[in-house]
Design a protein around this motif. Structure first.
Motif, mmCIF file in Angstrom:
data_model
loop_
_atom_site.group_PDB
_atom_site.id
_atom_site.type_symbol
_atom_site.label_atom_id
_atom_site.label_comp_id
_atom_site.label_asym_id
_atom_site.label_seq_id
_atom_site.Cartn_x
_atom_site.Cartn_y
_atom_site.Cartn_z
ATOM 1 N N SER A 83 -54.292 16.704 7.311
ATOM 2 C CA SER A 83 -53.426 17.785 6.825
ATOM 3 C C SER A 83 -52.451 18.103 7.936
ATOM 4 O O SER A 83 -52.727 17.819 9.096
ATOM 5 C CB SER A 83 -54.240 19.027 6.499
ATOM 6 O OG SER A 83 -54.764 18.925 5.211
ATOM 7 N N GLY A 104 -53.094 22.167 -2.611
ATOM 8 C CA GLY A 104 -53.644 20.845 -2.320
ATOM 9 C C GLY A 104 -54.988 20.572 -2.977
ATOM 10 O O GLY A 104 -55.398 19.422 -3.090
ATOM 11 N N SER A 153 -53.495 26.592 3.845
ATOM 12 C CA SER A 153 -53.254 25.515 2.875
ATOM 13 C C SER A 153 -53.742 24.192 3.422
ATOM 14 O O SER A 153 -54.337 23.384 2.717
ATOM 15 C CB SER A 153 -51.764 25.380 2.553
ATOM 16 O OG SER A 153 -51.188 26.615 2.324
ATOM 17 N N ALA A 154 -53.458 23.970 4.712
ATOM 18 C CA ALA A 154 -53.841 22.700 5.327
ATOM 19 C C ALA A 154 -55.358 22.580 5.425
ATOM 20 O O ALA A 154 -55.917 21.512 5.201
ATOM 21 C CB ALA A 154 -53.209 22.577 6.713
ATOM 22 N N THR A 157 -57.892 21.841 1.884
ATOM 23 C CA THR A 157 -58.260 20.528 1.351
ATOM 24 C C THR A 157 -59.376 19.888 2.173
ATOM 25 O O THR A 157 -59.752 18.758 1.921
ATOM 26 C CB THR A 157 -57.047 19.578 1.337
ATOM 27 O OG1 THR A 157 -56.499 19.537 2.657
ATOM 28 C CG2 THR A 157 -55.981 20.056 0.377
ATOM 29 N N ALA B 160 -45.814 18.881 0.675
ATOM 30 C CA ALA B 160 -46.562 18.582 -0.552
ATOM 31 C C ALA B 160 -47.248 17.223 -0.451
ATOM 32 O O ALA B 160 -48.399 17.060 -0.881
ATOM 33 C CB ALA B 160 -45.630 18.625 -1.758
ATOM 34 N N MET B 162 -48.284 15.784 2.257
ATOM 35 C CA MET B 162 -49.424 15.911 3.155
ATOM 36 C C MET B 162 -50.595 16.602 2.466
ATOM 37 O O MET B 162 -51.746 16.393 2.815
ATOM 38 C CB MET B 162 -49.049 16.707 4.411
ATOM 39 C CG MET B 162 -48.154 15.988 5.394
ATOM 40 S SD MET B 162 -48.677 14.316 5.814
ATOM 41 C CE MET B 162 -50.208 14.612 6.673
ATOM 42 N N LEU B 163 -50.297 17.443 1.480
ATOM 43 C CA LEU B 163 -51.377 18.105 0.747
ATOM 44 C C LEU B 163 -51.926 17.214 -0.360
ATOM 45 O O LEU B 163 -52.803 17.620 -1.108
ATOM 46 C CB LEU B 163 -50.883 19.433 0.163
ATOM 47 C CG LEU B 163 -50.629 20.534 1.204
ATOM 48 C CD1 LEU B 163 -49.894 21.708 0.587
ATOM 49 C CD2 LEU B 163 -51.936 21.008 1.822
ATOM 50 N N GLY B 164 -51.368 16.009 -0.469
ATOM 51 C CA GLY B 164 -51.932 15.036 -1.389
ATOM 52 C C GLY B 164 -51.169 14.843 -2.682
ATOM 53 O O GLY B 164 -51.602 14.107 -3.557
ATOM 54 N N ALA B 165 -50.020 15.506 -2.829
ATOM 55 C CA ALA B 165 -49.293 15.427 -4.092
ATOM 56 C C ALA B 165 -48.719 14.029 -4.307
ATOM 57 O O ALA B 165 -48.077 13.486 -3.413
ATOM 58 C CB ALA B 165 -48.166 16.455 -4.112
#
Lengths: 273, 261
Positions: A83, A104, A153-154, A157, B160, B162-165
């Motif tokens: 992340s 995420g 947010s990071a 996940t 986004a 990096m968050l897996g989108a």
């Protein structure tokens, strides 16, 4: 010992950006090994190419040459186990704090319902101390709070590796100190691998297990320093005598280097005229 | 601080009425002091009576209704096609390279140029009017939507990712919500142009509509009616604008641009 395996392994990493005049060598002959669970700091002067290194680890830039392994896998695209927290505020203004943190979770592969995702996001909002602002839009928050949303947010996940590219670079120095303490608390509680890019020596010493000091562009490792302060660290770690001494050692190292670099650059500029 | 500012804003909110008052005085001045003959400038005092007459005797509402129907439908079709295309062009360089030249080419053809041809092909009914509005709005809208899509911050995509989108979510969950306020603004601006094209099309060839009403009034030298129709069109546009701005605020409370206002 919690350190067992290499999380990141970098050998002879080179990054050259093409340009109209002459190509810019951002990173040259970069070698580091980062162990699992370690907090690694990449410290260097502004614009030295250290951000390029972390962006390559993240998979956002492709190396020109060299070896870059994350969990013994070559990085072709952004990996789910990483992340990233950026220097610019990248939380989405059209979403509330809680929706940002939950963003995420949709992609973690666990088919969780919206309620489960929000529940989990709430946990992370609490972790960064934003439980009272869950429904706020991002633009109503201060810079420090925006970065806390980005960190939450990071983390939400549940990545193995947390990458941070000068996360507090845009904050004023008081807020930055508070944020460093926030991050310290989080880092002390998890066993995640953290890679933090910064130019702030105190930040590096407070948070890091190991500091990689970079030369100015092109980025190369100038020195590796193990940070000896015991865990768990707190804000009080700043007051240790060793903290000041080490700060001065690093400062002198960087100053000599930066000054030499500046002189060299000035000399080159004069000649080219 | 905030209370103080909102108080200040409240006082200034109605400043916009002043120019209307100014124009009315200018009108009265020309009418009574310079004594412009009524055939050129009808008396302002007669306007309410004429408007009343238009609504009760001449059934102007049905003409207005027809025009509104044409604008809305033509514009709606233009929005429906231009929005996805503009987003695609804003997201993908390939698409923008493919379509930019042709759209730039057609966009510079004045829409009234199409009127004779479309009358020849489709007659002078509703479908011809809608095609004119579509042509007028579509090519502008595509480029405006493309521009909105292109102005989305690149680091949002990186965050986004990096968050897996996955890629399609970069469009659906990042580009679309991020660009929507500006896209909505393009609609607001463009619908004004759509009105212009419609009235032009109705003046050139139509049997109903507000533009037709104006050209009919001109034939019988009913100058007051022309003025009243113009006022009506202006009012309609102004209220559309106020309405859409209000909707914008409701839909995008998070949008930075309006906070500064």
């Amino acid at each position: 010992m919690k350190i067992q395996k290499q999380a990141v392994r970098i050998r002879k990493l080179v990054k050259i950006f093409p340009s109209h005049t002459e190509p810019v060598i951002a990173v040259q002959e970069f070698n580091i090994d980062i162990s699992k669970g370690e907090v690694a700091i990449i410290l260097g002067p502004s614009g030295c190419g250290k951000s390029t290194v972390i962006r390559m680890i993240a998979g956002l830039e492709k190396p020109t040459s060299g070896i870059l392994l994350v969990n013994d896998k070559s990085v072709e695209k952004p990996l789910l186990e990483c992340s990233m927290v950026f220097q610019s505020y990248t939380s989405f203004p059209w979403l509330s704090v809680i929706e940002n943190i939950a963003f995420g979770l949709r992609y973690t592969g666990k088919n969780s319902s919206l309620r489960e995702r929000k529940e989990k996001a709430k946990h992370y909002a609490k972790l960064v101390g934003l439980e009272e602002f869950e429904d706020n839009y991002i633009n109503t928050l201060s810079g420090g709070m925006k970065q806390r949303v980005a960190i939450a947010s990071a983390l939400a996940t549940d990545p193995e590796i947390l990458l941070m590219d000068e996360p507090f670079g845009a904050l004023d120095s008081q807020t930055r100190m508070v944020m460093q303490e926030h991050l310290l608390k989080i880092v002390e509680e998890t066993d995640k691998t953290v890679i933090l890019v910064t130019h702030d020596i105190e930040e590096a010493l407070l948070l890091g297990d190991r500091i990689y000091i970079c030369t100015a562009r092109p980025a190369r490792i100038l020195e590796e320093i193990d940070v000896p302060f015991p865990h768990p660290r707190t804000a009080k770690t700043r007051n240790l005598k060793g903290f000041f001494d080490l700060k001065h050692v690093i400062f002198n190292l960087l100053r000599d280097h930066v000054t030499a670099k500046e002189l060299e650059q000035a000399y080159l500029n004069r000649r080219s005229r | 601080m905030k209370e103080y500012e909102s108080h200040k804003n409240k006082r200034k909110r109605y400043w916009g009425i002043l120019p209307f008052v100014g124009v009315s005085f200018l009108w009265l001045f020309m009418e009574h002091v310079i004594k412009v003959p009524p055939i050129f400038l009808p008396p302002l005092e007669d306007m309410p009576i004429i408007l009343w007459h238009m609504f009760t005797q001449e059934n102007i509402l049905s003409d207005l209704g027809v025009s509104i129907y044409r604008v809305l439908l033509g514009f709606f079709i233009a929005v429906l096609i231009s929005t996805p295309l503009g987003i695609l062009m804003g997201y993908s360089k390939k698409m923008s390279r493919l379509f930019d030249p042709i759209i730039g080419f057609i966009r510079y053809m004045p829409v009234p140029v199409f009127i004779p041809l479309t009358i020849l092909w489709f007659g002078s009914g509703n479908s011809q009017k809608m095609i004119i509005i579509f042509l007028g709005a579509f090519f502008q809208l595509v480029l405006m939507v493309e521009d909105a899509a292109k102005s989305v911050r690149k680091d949002f995509y990186e965050a986004a990712t990096m968050l897996g989108a996955p890629k399609h979510d970069l469009v659906l969950r990042v580009l679309w919500p991020a660009a929507l306020p500006q896209i909505f603004d393009s609609y607001r601006i463009c619908i004004g142009w759509a009105w212009t094209y419609l009235v032009v099309a109705e003046i050139v060839g139509a049997t109903t509509g507000i533009g037709y009403y104006v050209i009919k009034a001109q034939r019988y030298l009913l100058v007051p009616q022309i003025f009243a129709a113009m006022v009506l069109i202006g009012l309609l546009g102004m209220f559309t604008d106020i309405f859409l701005t209000w909707i914008h605020k409701r839909l995008f409370p998070w949008d930075e641009k309006q906070e500064k206002e």
